[in-house]
Design a protein around this motif. Structure first.
Motif, mmCIF file in Angstrom:
data_model
loop_
_atom_site.group_PDB
_atom_site.id
_atom_site.type_symbol
_atom_site.label_atom_id
_atom_site.label_comp_id
_atom_site.label_asym_id
_atom_site.label_seq_id
_atom_site.Cartn_x
_atom_site.Cartn_y
_atom_site.Cartn_z
ATOM 1 N N GLN A 102 1.066 5.578 13.519
ATOM 2 C CA GLN A 102 2.280 6.168 12.895
ATOM 3 C C GLN A 102 3.297 5.194 13.208
ATOM 4 N N PRO A 103 3.533 4.342 14.554
ATOM 5 C CA PRO A 103 4.580 3.459 14.581
ATOM 6 C C PRO A 103 4.644 2.371 13.684
ATOM 7 N N LEU A 104 3.522 1.802 13.167
ATOM 8 C CA LEU A 104 3.401 0.827 12.281
ATOM 9 C C LEU A 104 4.001 1.161 10.859
ATOM 10 N N VAL A 105 3.365 2.455 10.577
ATOM 11 C CA VAL A 105 3.649 3.061 9.264
ATOM 12 C C VAL A 105 5.404 3.390 9.242
ATOM 13 N N SER A 106 5.913 3.977 10.213
ATOM 14 C CA SER A 106 7.155 3.996 10.166
ATOM 15 C C SER A 106 8.045 2.636 10.205
ATOM 16 N N GLN A 107 7.588 1.779 10.850
ATOM 17 C CA GLN A 107 8.242 0.268 10.866
ATOM 18 C C GLN A 107 8.292 -0.094 9.577
ATOM 19 N N HIS A 108 7.314 0.139 8.636
ATOM 20 C CA HIS A 108 7.087 -0.641 7.186
ATOM 21 C C HIS A 108 8.259 0.409 6.458
ATOM 22 N N ASP A 147 -3.570 8.337 4.835
ATOM 23 C CA ASP A 147 -3.999 7.505 3.754
ATOM 24 C C ASP A 147 -4.353 6.081 4.026
ATOM 25 N N LEU A 148 -3.608 5.458 5.079
ATOM 26 C CA LEU A 148 -3.666 4.073 5.376
ATOM 27 C C LEU A 148 -4.734 3.862 6.582
ATOM 28 N N GLY A 149 -4.864 4.900 7.189
ATOM 29 C CA GLY A 149 -5.739 4.590 8.657
ATOM 30 C C GLY A 149 -5.165 3.720 9.362
ATOM 31 N N SER A 180 0.900 -1.138 -0.015
ATOM 32 C CA SER A 180 0.000 -0.021 -0.001
ATOM 33 C C SER A 180 0.931 1.272 0.131
ATOM 34 N N ILE A 181 1.944 1.053 0.599
ATOM 35 C CA ILE A 181 2.764 2.408 0.721
ATOM 36 C C ILE A 181 3.452 2.614 -0.517
ATOM 37 N N VAL A 182 3.956 1.551 -1.308
ATOM 38 C CA VAL A 182 4.680 1.612 -2.521
ATOM 39 C C VAL A 182 3.658 2.227 -3.489
ATOM 40 N N ALA A 183 2.454 1.753 -3.514
ATOM 41 C CA ALA A 183 1.180 2.175 -4.305
ATOM 42 C C ALA A 183 1.182 3.569 -4.040
ATOM 43 N N LEU A 214 2.947 5.939 -2.851
ATOM 44 C CA LEU A 214 4.199 6.618 -3.356
ATOM 45 C C LEU A 214 4.179 6.958 -4.914
ATOM 46 N N LEU A 215 3.592 5.676 -5.687
ATOM 47 C CA LEU A 215 3.685 5.753 -7.028
ATOM 48 C C LEU A 215 2.666 6.585 -7.470
ATOM 49 N N GLU A 216 1.535 6.626 -6.798
ATOM 50 C CA GLU A 216 0.169 7.443 -7.060
ATOM 51 C C GLU A 216 0.752 9.073 -6.918
ATOM 52 N N HIS A 217 1.310 9.390 -5.937
ATOM 53 C CA HIS A 217 1.703 10.624 -5.331
ATOM 54 C C HIS A 217 3.128 11.466 -5.477
ATOM 55 N N GLY A 218 3.953 10.446 -5.879
ATOM 56 C CA GLY A 218 5.477 10.815 -6.166
ATOM 57 C C GLY A 218 6.073 10.787 -4.647
ATOM 58 N N SER A 219 5.750 11.635 -3.469
ATOM 59 C CA SER A 219 6.113 11.502 -2.640
ATOM 60 C C SER A 219 4.942 11.630 -1.437
ATOM 61 N N ARG A 220 5.142 11.235 -0.166
ATOM 62 C CA ARG A 220 4.248 11.496 0.962
ATOM 63 C C ARG A 220 5.155 11.453 2.410
ATOM 64 N N CYS A 221 4.630 12.393 3.252
ATOM 65 C CA CYS A 221 5.387 12.372 4.331
ATOM 66 C C CYS A 221 4.554 11.427 5.287
#
Length: 134
Positions: free
Chosen positions: A61-67, A56-58, A37-40, A42-49
């Protein structure tokens, strides 16, 4: 040197073991729904913080940072600090296309889906009907 098949067909060159290992490592780094999902995104938006990815993922934050850490470690994403935020982007958009192709592939039923029998390979190996246990 291996002789060409007598039927006039050309064979694909053998893939080097280190290339297979690198591809396996790439796929292992992508082998989590959150990372796909993160890669998709980033492909769609170019970059994301991170906070945009969290929204976007709901996901927490610690889980997103881990991935993101796994994706960074695999060399698939890079972060660029902009003021107080780090914006992440794909290092190579080709990785995004691999993910998009995989998502597209599973999004629709394959025409003629079902096991495809494998014919004898010419080396005396029996045909595999795709249904026999190994």
């Amino acid at each position: 040197m291996t002789a060409a098949p007598e039927t006039g067909e050309t064979t694909a060159p053998r893939v080097a073991p280190e290339t297979v290992q690198a591809a396996s490592s790439l796929l292992a780094a992508l082998a989590a729904p959150m990372r796909l999902s993160i890669v998709a995104l980033l492909l769609e938006h170019g970059s994301r913080c991170v906070h945009q990815l969290v929204d976007d993922l709901g996901a927490p934050q610690p889980l997103v940072s881990q991935h993101l850490r796994v994706l960074r470690g695999a060399g698939l994403v890079a972060g660029e600090r902009r003021h107080r935020e780090v914006h992440y982007a794909l290092v190579d958009p080709h990785v995004g296309h691999i993910v998009r192709d995989a998502l597209d592939h599973v999004s629709h039923p394959a025409v003629g889906a079902g096991p495809v029998p494998v014919v004898e390979d010419g080396a005396g190996c029996p045909a595999d009907d795709g249904m026999s246990p190994r």
